[in-house]
Design an enzyme around this catalytic site. Structure first.
Site, PDB file in Angstrom:
ATOM      1  N   ASP A  11      34.003  33.056  37.972  1.00 38.43           N
ATOM      2  CA  ASP A  11      34.279  32.551  39.320  1.00 38.43           C
ATOM      3  C   ASP A  11      34.193  31.030  39.277  1.00 38.43           C
ATOM      4  OD1 ASP A  11      34.746  32.367  41.999  1.00 38.43           O
ATOM      5  OD2 ASP A  11      32.807  33.187  42.632  1.00 38.43           O
ATOM      6  N   ASP A 106      40.945  31.900  41.626  1.00 34.93           N
ATOM      7  CA  ASP A 106      39.788  31.299  40.974  1.00 34.93           C
ATOM      8  C   ASP A 106      38.772  32.297  40.433  1.00 34.93           C
ATOM      9  OD1 ASP A 106      39.049  32.147  43.508  1.00 34.93           O
ATOM     10  OD2 ASP A 106      37.692  30.471  43.864  1.00 34.93           O
ATOM     11  N   GLU A 107      39.125  33.554  40.353  1.00 33.59           N
ATOM     12  CA  GLU A 107      38.168  34.498  39.780  1.00 33.59           C
ATOM     13  C   GLU A 107      38.880  35.677  39.125  1.00 33.59           C
ATOM     14  OE1 GLU A 107      35.759  37.002  42.403  1.00 33.59           O
ATOM     15  OE2 GLU A 107      36.879  36.227  44.122  1.00 33.59           O
TER      16      GLU A 107
END
Length: 361
Positions: A11, A106-107
């Protein structure tokens, strides 16, 4: 029982804001808000850790964020930049495993069970991924390592920013028991409140509820809740998932009445949905709006468009059209949702010449 899996959840830290601070030195070490402008209706898309110290968080109205921190710097999102970084991060993941499940820009989850690098140590692999991300992007990521997706996700949030946390099979059950119910990933505010009404405040409390009662109150999700409070999650890291629709929704903290407020919330939801679609290098041509009134009556309204639904699509009039012949403006609303579908492959965000959807955010 089978071999124990090794799952990593990566993350990125304050992703949008971190990219802005990297690219603009004048923003570094300052409270930075990406999204809505301080005197406009709209919401915070992301904020730096310096801004979070003032109680600012994503999805907060921009006007409230300004009241909390008048000296904050407000900037508009640069989605192409975030997509570029996301692709770089994805290429790093692929150097370690081909079992990758992106969750958002983003993860992602990575299954490294069969990876022999670093003597097969998932913790060492996670640290190597973090190091590679830092070297390639100058950005930090946090990693959670465990034997299933639920615990890996929880672990990645423990030592943010730039964190790395391991939950072993021996620790998993006890860890889940001690976890406050509102820290359980996948249990939102409304469900958490429903659980508190049942006397459930921690994983241990949840463990004391019979499966039949959980299914009675929460339907199909009851079995998942029964498992995760015991540190059990059989879901695979799925890198072959066929995506037919992408949706986001919000249960409002307080019911809203006016059409203006409904449209503002729908625009914020659309922004999130569009980013999820773009991250998968898809374009959506159909949109469905879900509205649940205060009395739990639910309706949906859909449109299929001739142009792709992108961040530069002017959506205000589209929403007003979708809300015609509904009771929005007359009955209060407790939940809103946006689902995008009818996908085609895309090279990323489109650049049509329409009014920027986020001008009012």
């Amino acid at each position: 029982m089978g071999s124990i899996r090794k799952i990593i959840h990566i993350d990125m830290d304050a992703f949008f804001a971190a990219v802005e601070q990297r690219d603009n030195p004048q923003y570094r070490n300052k409270p930075l808000i990406v999204g809505g402008q301080p005197f406009a209706r709209g919401v915070v898309a992301a904020c730096s850790y310096e801004a979070r110290k003032y109680g600012i968080h994503s999805a907060m109205p921009s006007t409230k964020a300004y009241r909390l921190c008048p000296q904050a710097i407000f900037v508009k999102p640069r989605f192409d930049a975030y997509l570029d970084v996301s692709r770089s991060i994805r290429s790093i993941f692929a150097e370690f495993t081909d079992i990758i499940e992106p969750v958002s820009l983003d993860e992602a989850y990575l299954d490294v069970s069969a990876v022999n690098l670093y003597q097969g140590s998932a913790t060492f692999i996670a640290n190597a991924i973090k190091t590679a991300i830092l070297h390639k992007t100058q950005l930090t990521a946090s990693a959670g390592v465990s034997y299933n997706k639920f615990l890996a996700k929880i672990a990645s949030d423990i030592n943010k920013p730039n964190g790395l946390y391991l939950i072993t099979p021996e620790q998993g059950g006890v860890f889940a028991e001690q976890l406050p119910i509102d820290k359980f990933h996948g249990i939102g505010k409304a469900t958490a409140q429903k659980m508190r009404n049942l006397g459930v405040h921690t994983g241990s409390d949840l463990k004391n509820i019979a499966l039949e009662m959980l299914q009675q109150h929460f339907g199909k999700a009851g079995l998942h809740y029964y498992d995760i409070c015991r540190g059990v999650d059989h879901r695979p890291v799925n890198n072959h998932r066929v995506c037919k629709s992408i949706g986001v929704e919000i249960t409002l903290q307080a019911d809203i009445v006016t059409q203006h407020d409904v449209v503002n919330h729908l625009q914020a939801l659309l922004k999130k949905a569009v980013l999820k679609v773009a991250e998968k290098q898809l374009s959506a041509y159909a949109i469905t709006v879900k509205i649940k009134y205060y009395d739990f009556i639910q309706i949906t309204r859909s449109r299929t468009l001739t142009q792709a639904i992108t961040p530069v699509l002017s959506a205000h009039h589209l929403f007003e059209d979708l809300l015609k012949n509904t009771d929005v403006g007359r009955r209060s609303v407790r939940l809103l949702g946006i689902t995008l579908s009818s996908f085609k492959h895309s090279s990323g965000l489109q650049h049509a010449q329409q009014i920027d959807l986020f001008d009012n955010l």
